[in-house]
Design a protein around this motif. Structure first.
Motif, PDB file in Angstrom:
ATOM      1  N   ALA A 411      29.776  36.856  40.542  1.00  0.00           N
ATOM      2  CA  ALA A 411      30.392  35.970  41.479  1.00  0.00           C
ATOM      3  C   ALA A 411      32.067  36.061  41.203  1.00  0.00           C
ATOM      4  O   ALA A 411      32.784  35.633  42.318  1.00  0.00           O
ATOM      5  CB  ALA A 411      30.032  34.408  41.428  1.00  0.00           C
ATOM      6  N   ARG A 412      32.447  36.343  40.380  1.00  0.00           N
ATOM      7  CA  ARG A 412      33.715  36.407  40.021  1.00  0.00           C
ATOM      8  C   ARG A 412      34.698  37.398  40.561  1.00  0.00           C
ATOM      9  O   ARG A 412      34.268  38.818  40.705  1.00  0.00           O
ATOM     10  CB  ARG A 412      34.119  36.799  38.359  1.00  0.00           C
ATOM     11  CG  ARG A 412      35.583  36.401  37.962  1.00  0.00           C
ATOM     12  CD  ARG A 412      35.672  36.972  36.378  1.00  0.00           C
ATOM     13  NE  ARG A 412      34.743  36.164  35.582  1.00  0.00           N
ATOM     14  CZ  ARG A 412      35.115  34.700  35.149  1.00  0.00           C
ATOM     15  NH1 ARG A 412      36.001  34.254  35.476  1.00  0.00           N
ATOM     16  NH2 ARG A 412      33.992  34.228  34.445  1.00  0.00           N
ATOM     17  N   PRO A 413      35.616  36.986  41.556  1.00  0.00           N
ATOM     18  CA  PRO A 413      36.302  37.928  42.151  1.00  0.00           C
ATOM     19  C   PRO A 413      37.288  38.711  41.786  1.00  0.00           C
ATOM     20  O   PRO A 413      37.352  38.740  40.336  1.00  0.00           O
ATOM     21  CB  PRO A 413      37.558  37.187  43.064  1.00  0.00           C
ATOM     22  CG  PRO A 413      37.345  35.906  42.311  1.00  0.00           C
ATOM     23  CD  PRO A 413      36.191  35.838  41.610  1.00  0.00           C
ATOM     24  N   PRO A 414      37.716  40.154  42.104  1.00  0.00           N
ATOM     25  CA  PRO A 414      38.597  41.183  41.500  1.00  0.00           C
ATOM     26  C   PRO A 414      39.802  40.343  40.854  1.00  0.00           C
ATOM     27  O   PRO A 414      40.316  39.137  41.372  1.00  0.00           O
ATOM     28  CB  PRO A 414      39.020  42.021  42.381  1.00  0.00           C
ATOM     29  CG  PRO A 414      37.942  41.656  43.544  1.00  0.00           C
ATOM     30  CD  PRO A 414      37.638  40.643  43.338  1.00  0.00           C
ATOM     31  N   PHE A 415      40.277  40.713  39.729  1.00  0.00           N
ATOM     32  CA  PHE A 415      41.548  40.066  39.162  1.00  0.00           C
ATOM     33  C   PHE A 415      42.750  40.088  39.798  1.00  0.00           C
ATOM     34  O   PHE A 415      43.107  41.133  40.808  1.00  0.00           O
ATOM     35  CB  PHE A 415      41.909  40.721  37.888  1.00  0.00           C
ATOM     36  CG  PHE A 415      43.120  40.531  37.162  1.00  0.00           C
ATOM     37  CD1 PHE A 415      43.069  39.068  36.637  1.00  0.00           C
ATOM     38  CD2 PHE A 415      44.237  41.025  37.211  1.00  0.00           C
ATOM     39  CE1 PHE A 415      44.175  38.628  35.906  1.00  0.00           C
ATOM     40  CE2 PHE A 415      45.441  40.635  36.560  1.00  0.00           C
ATOM     41  CZ  PHE A 415      45.469  39.387  36.049  1.00  0.00           C
ATOM     42  N   ASP A 416      43.335  38.643  39.991  1.00  0.00           N
ATOM     43  CA  ASP A 416      44.660  38.734  40.930  1.00  0.00           C
ATOM     44  C   ASP A 416      45.497  38.050  39.985  1.00  0.00           C
ATOM     45  O   ASP A 416      45.368  37.001  39.529  1.00  0.00           O
ATOM     46  CB  ASP A 416      44.225  37.959  42.087  1.00  0.00           C
ATOM     47  CG  ASP A 416      45.344  37.682  43.358  1.00  0.00           C
ATOM     48  OD1 ASP A 416      46.704  38.114  42.788  1.00  0.00           O
ATOM     49  OD2 ASP A 416      45.417  37.092  44.134  1.00  0.00           O
ATOM     50  N   PRO A 417      46.511  38.808  39.696  1.00  0.00           N
ATOM     51  CA  PRO A 417      47.758  38.250  38.754  1.00  0.00           C
ATOM     52  C   PRO A 417      48.574  37.062  39.241  1.00  0.00           C
ATOM     53  O   PRO A 417      48.900  36.358  38.547  1.00  0.00           O
ATOM     54  CB  PRO A 417      48.704  39.394  38.637  1.00  0.00           C
ATOM     55  CG  PRO A 417      48.653  40.228  39.858  1.00  0.00           C
ATOM     56  CD  PRO A 417      47.099  40.153  40.097  1.00  0.00           C
ATOM     57  N   ARG A 418      48.314  36.960  40.697  1.00  0.00           N
ATOM     58  CA  ARG A 418      48.979  35.691  41.157  1.00  0.00           C
ATOM     59  C   ARG A 418      48.267  34.344  41.076  1.00  0.00           C
ATOM     60  O   ARG A 418      48.752  33.313  41.364  1.00  0.00           O
ATOM     61  CB  ARG A 418      49.378  35.963  42.795  1.00  0.00           C
ATOM     62  CG  ARG A 418      50.210  37.114  42.982  1.00  0.00           C
ATOM     63  CD  ARG A 418      50.182  37.628  44.225  1.00  0.00           C
ATOM     64  NE  ARG A 418      49.001  37.988  44.792  1.00  0.00           N
ATOM     65  CZ  ARG A 418      48.715  38.386  46.120  1.00  0.00           C
ATOM     66  NH1 ARG A 418      49.724  38.173  47.029  1.00  0.00           N
ATOM     67  NH2 ARG A 418      47.511  38.823  46.438  1.00  0.00           N
ATOM     68  N   ALA A 419      46.953  34.458  40.791  1.00  0.00           N
ATOM     69  CA  ALA A 419      45.897  33.414  40.928  1.00  0.00           C
ATOM     70  C   ALA A 419      45.810  32.728  39.668  1.00  0.00           C
ATOM     71  O   ALA A 419      46.313  33.254  38.578  1.00  0.00           O
ATOM     72  CB  ALA A 419      44.497  33.827  40.919  1.00  0.00           C
ATOM     73  N   HIS A 420      45.775  31.404  39.710  1.00  0.00           N
ATOM     74  CA  HIS A 420      45.979  30.376  38.395  1.00  0.00           C
ATOM     75  C   HIS A 420      44.496  29.676  38.503  1.00  0.00           C
ATOM     76  O   HIS A 420      43.916  29.247  39.603  1.00  0.00           O
ATOM     77  CB  HIS A 420      47.181  29.705  38.334  1.00  0.00           C
ATOM     78  CG  HIS A 420      48.454  30.296  38.379  1.00  0.00           C
ATOM     79  ND1 HIS A 420      49.195  30.930  37.535  1.00  0.00           N
ATOM     80  CD2 HIS A 420      49.221  30.567  39.369  1.00  0.00           C
ATOM     81  CE1 HIS A 420      50.233  31.368  37.684  1.00  0.00           C
ATOM     82  NE2 HIS A 420      50.389  31.284  39.236  1.00  0.00           N
ATOM     83  N   GLY A 421      44.130  29.421  37.279  1.00  0.00           N
ATOM     84  CA  GLY A 421      43.078  28.556  37.003  1.00  0.00           C
ATOM     85  C   GLY A 421      41.750  29.366  37.242  1.00  0.00           C
ATOM     86  O   GLY A 421      41.679  30.643  37.155  1.00  0.00           O
ATOM     87  N   ILE A 422      40.667  28.366  37.357  1.00  0.00           N
ATOM     88  CA  ILE A 422      39.395  29.256  37.435  1.00  0.00           C
ATOM     89  C   ILE A 422      39.117  29.559  38.913  1.00  0.00           C
ATOM     90  O   ILE A 422      39.247  28.634  39.796  1.00  0.00           O
ATOM     91  CB  ILE A 422      38.152  28.009  36.811  1.00  0.00           C
ATOM     92  CG1 ILE A 422      38.459  27.867  35.532  1.00  0.00           C
ATOM     93  CG2 ILE A 422      36.855  28.634  36.910  1.00  0.00           C
ATOM     94  CD1 ILE A 422      37.518  26.587  35.133  1.00  0.00           C
ATOM     95  N   PRO A 423      38.635  30.701  39.360  1.00  0.00           N
ATOM     96  CA  PRO A 423      38.249  31.095  40.571  1.00  0.00           C
ATOM     97  C   PRO A 423      37.346  30.039  41.165  1.00  0.00           C
ATOM     98  O   PRO A 423      36.347  29.656  40.588  1.00  0.00           O
ATOM     99  CB  PRO A 423      37.788  32.508  40.427  1.00  0.00           C
ATOM    100  CG  PRO A 423      38.208  32.929  39.020  1.00  0.00           C
ATOM    101  CD  PRO A 423      38.185  31.730  38.223  1.00  0.00           C
TER     102      PRO A 423
END
Length: 606
Positions: A411-423
């Protein structure tokens, strides 16, 4: 012969003379019932009796008088901790009184063994007697574990805070020959028993302290008691905790200076043998384990600071310095109830690593999983399994974690350096360790029981969006649950929209909505009454209060109940955030709150 003071009976203040350590006993209206219960099955079987009442109401004195009258020649055993009981479970004595004043301090550790031991003692003709405050009695009879069933099996003897008319009449007769009773009866501050135990003078030591350091040390000890700590608090623990109760300019002097200023004003008797803090030995002559707070003062400060956050320094001091597993277990439970997960993690880690507590290791793993720290959770479980390869609880937990890990990675989305916290998709799976996610998959495979259970959980957790989606698909249970939730909130507009779409469940609730709205209007005035009932230990009050605040969508009061550690408040607050799709939901659910009540983050300093 047992010494009354050592059994937990307060020495009376010499308010107007009186030569004996104890004043004359004023017979209580429950004395006959108490003696009847204690002697009912003797000599073949014993009994388990618990006196339930507030501090300094006469619980221990009444119990002492009854035991002394009924079985004056029996042995009396007063264990210092639960292990003192467990040593006797395989070879219980007979004709012995087991004196468990402050019963809650014996209920930690291994609850199954404690329950087995007490029942064995009773079967062999012994008397097991204890005392509990009302809120503690409610807490220890509210669950379904062995220890809760044990306390439920005890015969409770309620002890009122004030004397009734007949008791007052008897007290006035005794007052003619004991001036301490007379002076206590003349007091308008509190009841006779509280005055005799020095209650008002103890309160003055906190409300009008000699200095800031005396106030800080008493408050630190009272907050520790509020969090469930029963053992004496060491000087190191107290000074570390005091930091959080002092102002910056008061912290400049050394910790030794703090103690030198605080202890003389808090440990010297104010009258008779009564003082705010009592030194306690470490089991050998000439040793000091630490200090305990007078229970009447602890109860008073508890009421005054009911929903005041405990400072970070106090949490840290307790999590670092407490020596016993029972205290650490209670501290962890208090931290979870208040959403202070940072300190629960500290306490659970110590329980798992220092005391080999498998249950703590499993709870720690659950906490870590919610924070998406799955590798660390697996490490905790593997360490415990390595120490005890036969531990089936940990084995099952580790197996489930490995399955959960695979599901999360999918379920984990592709890594996004702009994202913060738990998806968000991951957070939803981890929020209850994959329980709801597993039920969803079973429901999708056609399992009707799983579908019904899932809807129950969604309604309990306030998952409004998913309930609505399932109701729109025509799932009967979801239709009913959504209508119930709308009705509980008084959402007339949303119910009408459902009715217009052909929802018969919504139509039924809408026809009765005026009753709900009237109840809401009246219920707002019951919050104070329910809160008082929670503090008095009424078992049904906590769920009623938290449900009411959830239905009123009263976030502020729910937050206050979380800070007070009210059972169920944390779950209802998270459910409210879920229903509102609150922007802080994921962060609160995973990391909880800092000591001061702000949202915690993985890198937050407190």
């Amino acid at each position: 012969m047992a010494v009354p003071r050592e059994l937990g009976i307060h020495s009376a203040i010499p308010v107007g003379g009186g030569e004996d350590d104890l004043p004359a006993y004023v017979e209580r209206s429950f004395d006959f019932q108490l003696r009847a219960v204690l002697s009912a099955r003797l000599p073949d079987r014993g009994n388990f009796v618990v006196m339930v009442g507030g501090s300094s109401t006469g619980k221990t004195r009444s119990l002492y008088e009854a035991i002394y009258e009924l079985v004056p020649d029996w042995w009396l055993v007063q264990p210092s901790e639960a292990s003192g009981l467990l040593d006797l479970r395989n070879a219980p004595p007979r004709a012995t009184v087991f004196w468990l004043d402050e019963l809650q301090q014996y209920l930690g550790g291994d609850p199954a063994l404690t329950s087995e031991c007490v029942r064995a003692l009773v079967r062999h003709g012994n008397l097991v007697v204890g005392t509990l405050w009302p809120d503690q009695y409610a807490k220890w009879t509210a669950g379904r574990e062995d220890v809760h069933r044990l306390v439920q099996s005890a015969v409770p003897i309620p002890v009122p805070e004030t004397l009734d008319r007949i008791e007052l009449s008897k007290a006035r007769v005794i007052a003619e020959r004991d001036s301490r009773i007379q002076d206590a009866l003349n007091s308008r501050e509190v009841g006779m028993t509280q005055v005799l135990a020095g209650g008002p003078r103890l309160v003055m030591c906190w409300e009008q302290p000699a200095n800031a350091y005396a106030k800080a040390i008493i408050t630190a000890a009272a907050d520790a008691h509020r969090l469930g700590v029963q053992s004496p608090l060491s000087a190191d623990l107290l000074t570390d905790a005091m930091f959080g109760y002092l102002r910056p300019h008061q912290r400049v002097r050394s910790a030794d200076y703090w103690l030198s200023e605080a202890l003389p004003h808090t440990t010297d008797p104010i009258h008779g043998d009564v003082s705010p803090l009592y030194p306690a030995d470490a089991g050998r002559a000439g040793t000091l384990a630490g200090y305990t707070i007078a229970d009447y003062l602890a109860q008073h400060v508890r009421r005054q600071r009911r929903s005041k956050p405990v400072p970070h320094e106090a949490w840290e001091a307790l999590a670092s310095h407490l020596r016993g597993p029972d205290d650490l277990r209670r501290l962890a439970s208090s931290a979870v109830a208040r959403l202070r997960y940072r300190y629960a993690e500290r306490a659970l880690t110590r329980l798992a690593e220092e005391f080999g507590d498998s249950r703590a290791a499993a709870e720690l793993a659950d906490l870590l999983v919610r924070q998406d720290r799955i590798e660390r959770a697996a490490e905790v479980l593997r360490d415990r399994l390595e120490a005890d390869p036969q531990d089936r609880l940990i084995g099952r937990k580790l197996f489930h974690l490995q399955e959960l890990w695979q599901r999360v990675n999918q379920a984990r989305p592709p890594f996004d350096p702009r994202a913060h916290g738990i998806p968000t998709p991951v957070a939803e799976i981890l929020s209850d360790n994959g329980v709801s996610d597993g039920l969803r998959r079973e429901a999708e495979a056609g399992n009707a029981i799983a579908a019904e259970r899932l809807v129950e959980i969604l309604a309990e957790r306030g998952c409004l969006r998913e309930l609505r989606e399932r109701a729109d698909r025509g799932e009967p249970r979801a239709v009913e649950a959504l209508a119930d939730l709308y009705a509980a909130w008084g959402e007339v507009r949303l119910l009408r929209e459902r009715v217009e779409a052909g929802d018969h469940a919504a139509d039924l609730r809408l026809s009765k909505i005026h009753h709900v709205q009237a109840w809401h209007d009246a219920a707002r005035y019951q919050i104070g009454e329910l809160r008082a009932a929670v503090d008095e230990g009424r078992a049904d009050a906590a769920p009623q209060l938290c449900t009411l605040l959830f239905e009123l969508r009263d976030e502020d009061n729910l937050r206050a109940e979380v800070d007070a550690g009210t059972n169920g408040a944390a779950e209802r607050l998270i459910a409210l955030y879920t229903a509102q799709n609150h922007r802080s939901l994921v962060q609160l659910r995973a990391f909880g709150l800092d000591a001061d009540g702000r949202l915690a983050t993985p890198t937050s300093p407190s």
